[in-house]
Write an enzyme that holds these catalytic residues in place. Structure first.
Site, PDB file in Angstrom:
ATOM      1  N   ASP A 102       0.834  -1.191   0.000  1.00 18.67           N
ATOM      2  CA  ASP A 102       0.000   0.000   0.000  1.00 18.67           C
ATOM      3  C   ASP A 102       0.876   1.252   0.000  1.00 18.67           C
ATOM      4  OD1 ASP A 102      -2.042   1.829   0.243  1.00 18.67           O
ATOM      5  OD2 ASP A 102      -2.351   1.480   2.382  1.00 18.67           O
ATOM      6  N   ASP A 158      -1.099   6.175  -6.955  1.00 17.39           N
ATOM      7  CA  ASP A 158      -1.452   5.151  -5.984  1.00 17.39           C
ATOM      8  C   ASP A 158      -1.448   3.778  -6.633  1.00 17.39           C
ATOM      9  OD1 ASP A 158      -2.391   4.143  -3.497  1.00 17.39           O
ATOM     10  OD2 ASP A 158      -4.435   4.138  -4.273  1.00 17.39           O
TER      11      ASP A 158
END
Length: 425
Positions: A99, A303
């Site tokens: 992440d 992201d």
């Protein structure tokens, strides 16, 4: 006009961990698996699942981008790719979500107060000879957004923007990366969570944060930079994750843009999106549309854990209008896919022309190939744009990052990228 062929939506991205073995840790190579790689889903199901996860993650992230004051930074806490590693001595193997939107490394620990079902055994600290609890005086404990000094040492609570969270003690442990040529690193600080709740975690047995803060894996390894290269979603190929000296971009056509900082959200990787071109026309989007505001709202982050790209509504409306004008296909109802703009494919077609798409960042243009922003599903006869609208925060998602090696240089505070055949890297 670019040409898009029939792309199988989501094939398996298999994980074969092959890190670099070295006496001194200068570089590390890992392999990433897509979270749905072993699910045996249809193409439509895979698209629906990716869109649903992206919408959920977007909701988490925009909790930080609303006009309301937030007492602590919001973290993403879910993702699309998994890495294999082991914890403790002897090592207990498990898979973890990677992440780039959060920092903390954590896994579930015995004895559980509240734990979700995970695919591997829960880590028992009492079975490891290298487990140590970190004191409240440690710098990494002080780096936690929420902690308290308890009988167990540094006790943390790490929240992910909705009801999801992990809670436990901050500890130090030996982590081993890879299986073919394993590389062990001692004294990695991690969250040993005995109370963990929320959606999005159960694909794995923990999470590895790759954000910009001191608790993240890249910061703790001290290697200064990492890169990844996501293979095309129609291939069952590895996606390499590279650290340190192995992360460098070898090609000559490298483009770079500064990484921006947002004090209210220090984990996120912000870049400045200054404009968008569709076809041969630069869209009339005000320069402030994607700007990071003084109060910490707005801006665009890159992201790894969001599949779809989300653009601030004013910018998305211009993009959608341009595609409606440029595409020579009838608009279709794509609600079953979870996407906003879809077109009907001509009967029996295997190729379709679509307009070129370029994102203009500060000092660098990202020219996207057709398969990085359009998804074709021949079974439903739909061709859909993998870009949607957002409010407050914009995100460059991983559909748009396929076959592009992307380097995050934390020391130079620069994001660099170059088109790459990722399955050959």
């Amino acid at each position: 006009m670019g040409v898009i062929r029939v792309w199988l939506l989501l094939m398996s991205i298999m994980a074969l961990a092959v890190p670099e073995a070295c006496s001194e840790l200068n570089g590390l190579r890992l392999e990433l698996a897509h979270v749905d790689s072993n699910g045996n889903f249809s193409k439509l199901e895979l698209l629906q699942r990716a869109a649903l996860r992206s919408n959920h993650r977007m909701a988490r992230l925009t909790a930080a981008a609303s006009g309301n004051k937030v007492q602590a930074p919001v973290h993403a806490g879910s993702g699309e790719f998994l890495m294999d590693l082991a914890i403790g001595t002897p090592g207990l193997a498990f898979s973890a979500i990677i992440d780039t939107g959060s920092d903390l490394i954590w896994t579930q620990c015995k004895p559980c107060v509240e734990c979700f079902s995970q695919p591997t055994p829960v880590f028992d600290p009492s079975s490891s000879s290298t487990f140590t609890k970190l004191p409240c005086s440690s710098n990494l404990c002080q780096a936690l957004p929420t902690f308290r000094c308890g009988a167990s040492g540094c006790e943390y609570l790490y929240s992910y923007g909705d009801s999801s969270s992990t809670q436990g003690v901050l500890a130090g442990e030996t982590f081993t990366f890879g299986t073919a040529n394993p590389t062990s690193v001692s004294n990695i600080a991690f969250g040993c969570g005995d109370t963990n709740q929320g959606s999005g975690f159960s694909q794995a047995s923990g999470l590895v944060g790759l954000g910009r803060g001191p608790l993240s894996l890249i910061s703790q390894l001290g290697l200064g930079k990492f890169s990844y290269c996501l293979t095309s979603l129609d291939e069952s190929k590895n996606s390499p994750l590279l650290f340190g000296s192995l992360a460098d971009l070898g090609a000559t056509a490298v483009r770079s843009t500064p990484l921006r900082k947002n004090p209210t959200q220090p984990s996120f990787y912000y870049v400045s999106l200054e404009g968008i071109t569709v076809g041969g026309t630069r869209l009339q989007i005000p320069s402030s549309t994607f700007a990071l505001q003084e109060d910490g709202t707005g801006g665009l982050i890159i992201d790894s854990g969001t599949s779809i790209t989300y653009l601030e509504l004013a910018g998305y409306r211009q993009l959608k209008k341009a595609f409606l004008s440029e595409m020579q296909l009838p608009v279709a109802d794509g609600s079953e896919t979870g996407l906003d703009l879809c077109f009907s494919l001509p009967s029996g077609s295997s190729t379709v022309e679509v307009p070129k798409l370029t994102f203009h960042f500060d000092g660098a243009d990202l020219d996207l190939p057709a398969q990085n922003f359009m998804i074709m599903d021949s079974t439903t006869g739909l061709l859909c744009l993998t870009i949607m609208a957002s409010s407050g925060l914009s995100i460059l998602g991983n559909f748009q990052q396929q076959n592009i090696q992307i380097l995050y240089d934390l020391k130079k505070e620069v994001l660099s990228f170059v088109p790459t055949q990722c399955d050959q890297l």
